[in-house]
Enzyme design. Structure first.
Site, PDB file in Angstrom:
ATOM      1  N   GLY A  29       0.709  -0.442  -2.903  1.00  0.00           N
ATOM      2  CA  GLY A  29       0.029  -1.725  -2.975  1.00  0.00           C
ATOM      3  C   GLY A  29       0.835  -2.711  -3.796  1.00  0.00           C
ATOM      4  O   GLY A  29       1.673  -2.327  -4.610  1.00  0.00           O
ATOM      5  N   TYR A  30       0.550  -3.975  -3.595  1.00  0.00           N
ATOM      6  CA  TYR A  30       1.278  -5.048  -4.282  1.00  0.00           C
ATOM      7  C   TYR A  30       0.356  -5.747  -5.258  1.00  0.00           C
ATOM      8  O   TYR A  30      -0.731  -6.191  -4.902  1.00  0.00           O
ATOM      9  CB  TYR A  30       1.881  -6.020  -3.264  1.00  0.00           C
ATOM     10  CG  TYR A  30       3.035  -5.371  -2.560  1.00  0.00           C
ATOM     11  CD1 TYR A  30       4.324  -5.532  -3.031  1.00  0.00           C
ATOM     12  CD2 TYR A  30       2.835  -4.525  -1.472  1.00  0.00           C
ATOM     13  CE1 TYR A  30       5.387  -4.888  -2.437  1.00  0.00           C
ATOM     14  CE2 TYR A  30       3.887  -3.877  -0.868  1.00  0.00           C
ATOM     15  CZ  TYR A  30       5.166  -4.065  -1.356  1.00  0.00           C
ATOM     16  OH  TYR A  30       6.212  -3.412  -0.760  1.00  0.00           O
ATOM     17  N   ILE A  31       0.825  -5.828  -6.497  1.00  0.00           N
ATOM     18  CA  ILE A  31       0.075  -6.485  -7.562  1.00  0.00           C
ATOM     19  C   ILE A  31       0.399  -7.970  -7.575  1.00  0.00           C
ATOM     20  O   ILE A  31      -0.477  -8.807  -7.721  1.00  0.00           O
ATOM     21  CB  ILE A  31       0.407  -5.841  -8.932  1.00  0.00           C
ATOM     22  CG1 ILE A  31       0.218  -4.318  -8.875  1.00  0.00           C
ATOM     23  CG2 ILE A  31      -0.411  -6.471 -10.041  1.00  0.00           C
ATOM     24  CD1 ILE A  31      -1.144  -3.852  -8.410  1.00  0.00           C
TER      25      ILE A  31
END
Length: 164
Positions: A29-31
């Site tokens: 996932g991308y923060i």
């Protein structure tokens, strides 16, 4: 400073499977995402987690910094990711003296299979395996960041083929 230098291709057949060395299941996932940088969290085999910062993009190269983090922190960050969480299995495949990483996507991106080869310098010219198709290096639509934040379903609706 760490550098990532890689080329990416669509995969057109399963012939790579006869050369595979090992595999791992990833949740990713991308923060934070921006046009030239990202902060990514990755869970590997539900056993360990890493936080990766990628900055810039010049040709095949960009700065990359990766850090091990506690699994519990990684799982909490995945839960707070922007867009969708990518689920894929990565297979390591040796071909022509290079290590290729073949990513077989699950979930919303099921059917997408890409191969990446990491290089020591941008001038390296690895022999291409017969199972790779069109090169998609630099095509943002095949970056994990784009897939997580913009989605493969929109690409399919717009008539862009994710096949080799």
């Amino acid at each position: 400073m760490a550098k990532e230098i890689e080329r990416k291709f669509l995969v057109r057949s399963d012939a790579w499977r006869q050369h595979l060395c090992k595999s791992s299941k990833f949740l990713q996932g991308y923060i934070i995402t921006d046009t030239d940088r990202s902060v990514r969290v990755r869970i590997k085999d539900m056993k360990c987690a890493t936080l990766t910062l990628k900055i810039g993009h010049v040709g095949l190269s960009r700065d990359e910094f990766e850090y091990d983090i506690p699994l519990e922190d990684g799982l909490e960050m995945i839960d707070k990711a922007t867009g969708s969480v990518i689920s894929k299995t990565r297979y390591n495949v040796e071909y022509g003296g290079y290590l290729w990483e073949v990513d077989v996507f699950d979930g919303a991106h099921q059917g997408l299979v890409v191969a990446e080869v990491e290089l020591d310098n941008p001038e390296d010219d690895p022999p291409l395996p017969p199972w790779v198709g069109r090169e998609v290096t630099g095509d943002k639509r095949f970056s994990n960041q784009w897939l997580a934040t913009c989605g493969a379903a929109a690409e399919r609706r717009n008539g862009v083929s994710l096949k080799a």
